[in-house]
Design a protein around this motif. Structure first.
Motif, PDB file in Angstrom:
ATOM      1  N   TRP A  28       1.200  -1.045   0.029  1.00  0.00           N
ATOM      2  CA  TRP A  28      -0.435  -0.090   0.116  1.00  0.00           C
ATOM      3  C   TRP A  28       0.664   0.708  -0.173  1.00  0.00           C
ATOM      4  O   TRP A  28       1.049   2.180  -0.898  1.00  0.00           O
ATOM      5  CB  TRP A  28      -1.090  -0.195   1.181  1.00  0.00           C
ATOM      6  CG  TRP A  28      -1.530   1.353   1.387  1.00  0.00           C
ATOM      7  CD1 TRP A  28      -2.469   1.457   0.540  1.00  0.00           C
ATOM      8  CD2 TRP A  28      -1.678   2.324   1.840  1.00  0.00           C
ATOM      9  NE1 TRP A  28      -3.534   2.344   1.011  1.00  0.00           N
ATOM     10  CE2 TRP A  28      -2.632   2.637   2.133  1.00  0.00           C
ATOM     11  CE3 TRP A  28      -0.954   3.012   2.899  1.00  0.00           C
ATOM     12  CZ2 TRP A  28      -2.677   4.539   2.360  1.00  0.00           C
ATOM     13  CZ3 TRP A  28      -0.819   3.972   3.774  1.00  0.00           C
ATOM     14  CH2 TRP A  28      -1.806   5.117   2.857  1.00  0.00           C
ATOM     15  N   LEU A  29       2.180   1.794   0.908  1.00  0.00           N
ATOM     16  CA  LEU A  29       3.096   2.349   0.698  1.00  0.00           C
ATOM     17  C   LEU A  29       3.321   2.751  -0.671  1.00  0.00           C
ATOM     18  O   LEU A  29       3.707   3.696  -1.500  1.00  0.00           O
ATOM     19  CB  LEU A  29       4.754   1.780   1.820  1.00  0.00           C
ATOM     20  CG  LEU A  29       3.481   2.337   3.633  1.00  0.00           C
ATOM     21  CD1 LEU A  29       4.527   1.883   4.276  1.00  0.00           C
ATOM     22  CD2 LEU A  29       3.431   3.946   3.494  1.00  0.00           C
ATOM     23  N   TRP A  30       3.584   1.790  -1.368  1.00  0.00           N
ATOM     24  CA  TRP A  30       4.838   1.682  -2.794  1.00  0.00           C
ATOM     25  C   TRP A  30       3.208   2.463  -3.708  1.00  0.00           C
ATOM     26  O   TRP A  30       3.615   3.110  -4.383  1.00  0.00           O
ATOM     27  CB  TRP A  30       4.811  -0.175  -2.828  1.00  0.00           C
ATOM     28  CG  TRP A  30       5.112   0.203  -4.390  1.00  0.00           C
ATOM     29  CD1 TRP A  30       6.231   0.816  -4.657  1.00  0.00           C
ATOM     30  CD2 TRP A  30       4.513  -0.111  -5.506  1.00  0.00           C
ATOM     31  NE1 TRP A  30       6.109   0.545  -6.507  1.00  0.00           N
ATOM     32  CE2 TRP A  30       5.317  -0.145  -6.839  1.00  0.00           C
ATOM     33  CE3 TRP A  30       3.804  -1.065  -5.303  1.00  0.00           C
ATOM     34  CZ2 TRP A  30       4.598  -0.434  -7.937  1.00  0.00           C
ATOM     35  CZ3 TRP A  30       2.964  -1.504  -6.889  1.00  0.00           C
ATOM     36  CH2 TRP A  30       3.760  -1.033  -8.073  1.00  0.00           C
ATOM     37  N   ARG A  31       2.273   2.213  -3.699  1.00  0.00           N
ATOM     38  CA  ARG A  31       1.141   2.118  -4.084  1.00  0.00           C
ATOM     39  C   ARG A  31       0.734   4.057  -3.861  1.00  0.00           C
ATOM     40  O   ARG A  31       0.405   4.949  -4.412  1.00  0.00           O
ATOM     41  CB  ARG A  31      -0.196   1.699  -3.780  1.00  0.00           C
ATOM     42  CG  ARG A  31       0.109   0.416  -4.776  1.00  0.00           C
ATOM     43  CD  ARG A  31       0.055   0.027  -6.200  1.00  0.00           C
ATOM     44  NE  ARG A  31      -1.509   0.365  -6.377  1.00  0.00           N
ATOM     45  CZ  ARG A  31      -1.529   0.087  -7.796  1.00  0.00           C
ATOM     46  NH1 ARG A  31      -0.812   0.207  -8.889  1.00  0.00           N
ATOM     47  NH2 ARG A  31      -3.094   1.180  -8.042  1.00  0.00           N
ATOM     48  N   GLN A  32       0.596   3.670  -2.632  1.00  0.00           N
ATOM     49  CA  GLN A  32       1.093   5.499  -2.444  1.00  0.00           C
ATOM     50  C   GLN A  32       2.117   6.316  -2.795  1.00  0.00           C
ATOM     51  O   GLN A  32       2.075   7.575  -2.854  1.00  0.00           O
ATOM     52  CB  GLN A  32       0.925   6.017  -1.181  1.00  0.00           C
ATOM     53  CG  GLN A  32      -0.828   4.909  -0.664  1.00  0.00           C
ATOM     54  CD  GLN A  32      -2.096   5.537  -1.625  1.00  0.00           C
ATOM     55  OE1 GLN A  32      -2.040   7.367  -1.512  1.00  0.00           O
ATOM     56  NE2 GLN A  32      -3.273   5.149  -1.635  1.00  0.00           N
ATOM     57  N   GLY A  33       3.076   5.988  -3.809  1.00  0.00           N
ATOM     58  CA  GLY A  33       4.264   6.199  -4.017  1.00  0.00           C
ATOM     59  C   GLY A  33       5.155   6.737  -2.287  1.00  0.00           C
ATOM     60  O   GLY A  33       6.301   7.080  -2.452  1.00  0.00           O
ATOM     61  N   ALA A  34       5.104   6.206  -1.140  1.00  0.00           N
ATOM     62  CA  ALA A  34       5.674   6.636   0.130  1.00  0.00           C
ATOM     63  C   ALA A  34       7.239   5.996  -0.145  1.00  0.00           C
ATOM     64  O   ALA A  34       7.975   7.017   0.211  1.00  0.00           O
ATOM     65  CB  ALA A  34       4.825   6.967   1.286  1.00  0.00           C
ATOM     66  N   ILE A  35       7.274   5.016  -0.916  1.00  0.00           N
ATOM     67  CA  ILE A  35       8.296   4.730  -0.851  1.00  0.00           C
ATOM     68  C   ILE A  35       8.329   4.187  -2.529  1.00  0.00           C
ATOM     69  O   ILE A  35       7.618   3.547  -3.224  1.00  0.00           O
ATOM     70  CB  ILE A  35       8.100   3.049   0.300  1.00  0.00           C
ATOM     71  CG1 ILE A  35       7.286   2.027   0.154  1.00  0.00           C
ATOM     72  CG2 ILE A  35       8.973   3.988   1.344  1.00  0.00           C
ATOM     73  CD1 ILE A  35       7.492   0.512   0.866  1.00  0.00           C
TER      74      ILE A  35
END
Length: 503
Positions: A28-35
């Motif tokens: 989910w963090l990858w999808r949000q662009g956070a990582i």
């Protein structure tokens, strides 16, 4: 059982399962662009690797503790099995706790074994036979006294194979089915009749309940109650014989004393009444009264003598007696009695006869009773022969220390032969009983008390000898006493004697 190391693939899958909630969060963090995607992948792999390492170390510690416990179970606690140098602190703490537990269990096991051995020793040392009977009347235990009584084959067999008494078997079956304790008496007829008091008591024992183990073999897990029966046997032969002997003794003694006492009272009453002035009746009655009083005196003396002999019967004498010297004195004392019936007394003996181990006064009483009886019951104008010889203890059925190693104890045999009417074979086994008479009227007329041969038997028993009786109706009787000869180092035998002497 020591766990095996986990294969790497299974270890990675287990770690992934542990991190299953974290992996969606990284996605989910990858999808949000956070990582970035690289960071997400590396984070997931690092998490899986860390968890896998933790699981590996945990499994290794478990295997170390399991291996240490297995070493403790396989052998003694001293010395304590060493732990690997890589063992962690928790592993060392768990291993130390296992060692303490193992030592406590070993101590308790040793105490239980010591108590079990003590109980076994006590049961084996019991004087009375003890038998433990389980289901189906199978004998589970029998102490040494029971095995000596019934034989070693009593174990693991039906009780009826060794003890064939219906009353006892019925009592055992009843108690096995839940009945109350019972006490009863029974007799064993062979090899010598013995009386026993048996107590049949229920016994509740916890027995292991087998369950299958990990390898399929049965192992004990828990216990189930098992109903058994304990039989304790007490030998009451001596007590019953003593009671019977006392009853017979009182009955016979009272009967033997009643007759002369009644005669004395009757004569005294007559002398004080109708025959007060009759001098001729006085002489006749006083003579009879003297005979009756003498008879009572002889009876009392014989009873006292028999009582003293029985009191010391278990203590063998330690003196040394010259048999021929005692026989010389006895035959000299009875010479006038024999001459009154025209009976010739003859003594036959070899040269160099050894002395015997015995009590001089008691052996004199034995010889006097036998020779006196022979004089009483032989025919007039016949011979009474006393023959002395040396015999082997094995040949006459007498055992002793000298009989070890196949050599019999040397015995001195004294045989008294008469030429009387003889005794029927049916009477021979009972001749040594108290007050037993073949012809009661004739015995009383001759002044006999019925105790002479009983005294002889008990004296011979005390001397660890043997009495044999042989008789033929119309021919005569022979009473033979076998006495242990004194050892050579205790003294030399009697000097040479004439081969035959007559009195």
């Amino acid at each position: 059982m020591i766990p095996k190391p986990m294969p790497p693939l299974r270890l990675i899958l287990a770690a992934a399962l542990v991190l299953a909630p974290l992996l969606p969060a990284l996605w989910w963090l990858w999808r949000q662009g956070a990582i970035g995607p690289l960071v997400a992948v590396l984070g997931g792999l690092a998490g899986i690797g860390g968890v896998a390492l933790m699981l590996h170390l945990y499994a290794r510690d478990l295997r170390t503790v399991a291996a240490h416990a297995a070493q403790l179970a396989a052998g003694p606690t001293e010395p304590v099995p060493a732990l690997p140098v890589t063992a962690s602190g928790p592993v060392r703490a768990a291993a130390a706790a296992a060692v303490r537990l193992h030592r406590v269990m070993n101590a308790r096991t040793e105490l239980a074994l010591a108590q079990l051995e003590a109980n076994e020793s006590i049961i084996e040392a019991l004087h009375d036979p003890l038998v433990l009977v389980g289901a189906e009347r199978q004998v589970a235990r029998a102490n040494q006294a029971a095995r000596a009584l019934f034989g070693d084959r009593i174990l693991d067999r039906d009780l009826a194979a060794s003890l064939r008494n219906p009353a006892v078997l019925e009592a055992v079956d009843a108690v096995l089915k839940g009945g109350a304790s019972r006490i009863l008496e029974f007799s064993l007829p062979v090899p010598v009749e013995r009386m026993f008091e048996v107590r049949v008591k229920p016994f509740q024992r916890r027995v292991p309940r087998p369950v299958p183990g990990e390898d399929g073999a049965p192992s004990a897990a828990g216990t189930v109650p098992g109903r058994m029966v304990i039989l304790t046997l007490h030998d009451i032969t001596a007590l019953r014989r003593s009671e019977q002997m006392r009853a017979d003794f009182i009955a016979n003694a009272s009967h033997e004393l009643r007759t002369p006492l009644s005669s004395l009272l009757g004569f005294i009453e007559t002398l004080r009444g109708p025959a007060r002035e009759d001098l001729e009746a006085h002489e006749r009655f006083l003579s009879i009264m003297q005979d009756q009083a003498s008879r009572m005196a002889r009876l009392v003396n014989d009873l006292l003598s028999l009582s003293r002999i029985e009191l010391d019967e278990h203590m063998p004498p330690a003196g040394k007696v010259d048999v021929l010297d005692r026989l010389d004195g006895v035959m000299a004392a009875l010479e006038l009695k024999a001459a009154s019936r025209r009976i010739r007394l003859t003594l036959e003996a070899p040269d160099g006869l050894p002395a015997v181990v015995g009590d001089e006064d008691q052996l004199t009483q034995v010889f006097q009773n036998l020779v006196s009886n022979a004089i009483k019951y032989t025919r007039e104008n016949t011979d009474v022969t006393v023959a002395v010889s040396l015999a082997d203890g094995v040949a006459v059925g007498v055992s002793g220390p000298a009989g070890r190693g196949g050599r019999g104890m040397p015995m001195v045999a004294v045989a008294v032969r008469d030429q009387g009417e003889g005794i029927a074979r049916t009477h021979l086994p009972r001749l040594t009983e108290r007050f037993y008479r073949v012809d009661a009227a004739r015995s009383r007329a001759m002044g006999g008390t019925g105790l002479g041969l009983a005294i002889v038997k008990h004296i011979v028993n005390r001397h660890r000898g043997r009495l044999t009786i042989e008789s033929a109706v119309g021919v005569g009787s022979t009473f033979t006493v076998y006495l242990p000869a004194a050892s050579e180092e205790s003294g030399e035998g009697r000097a040479a004697e004439p081969a035959r002497r007559q009195a």
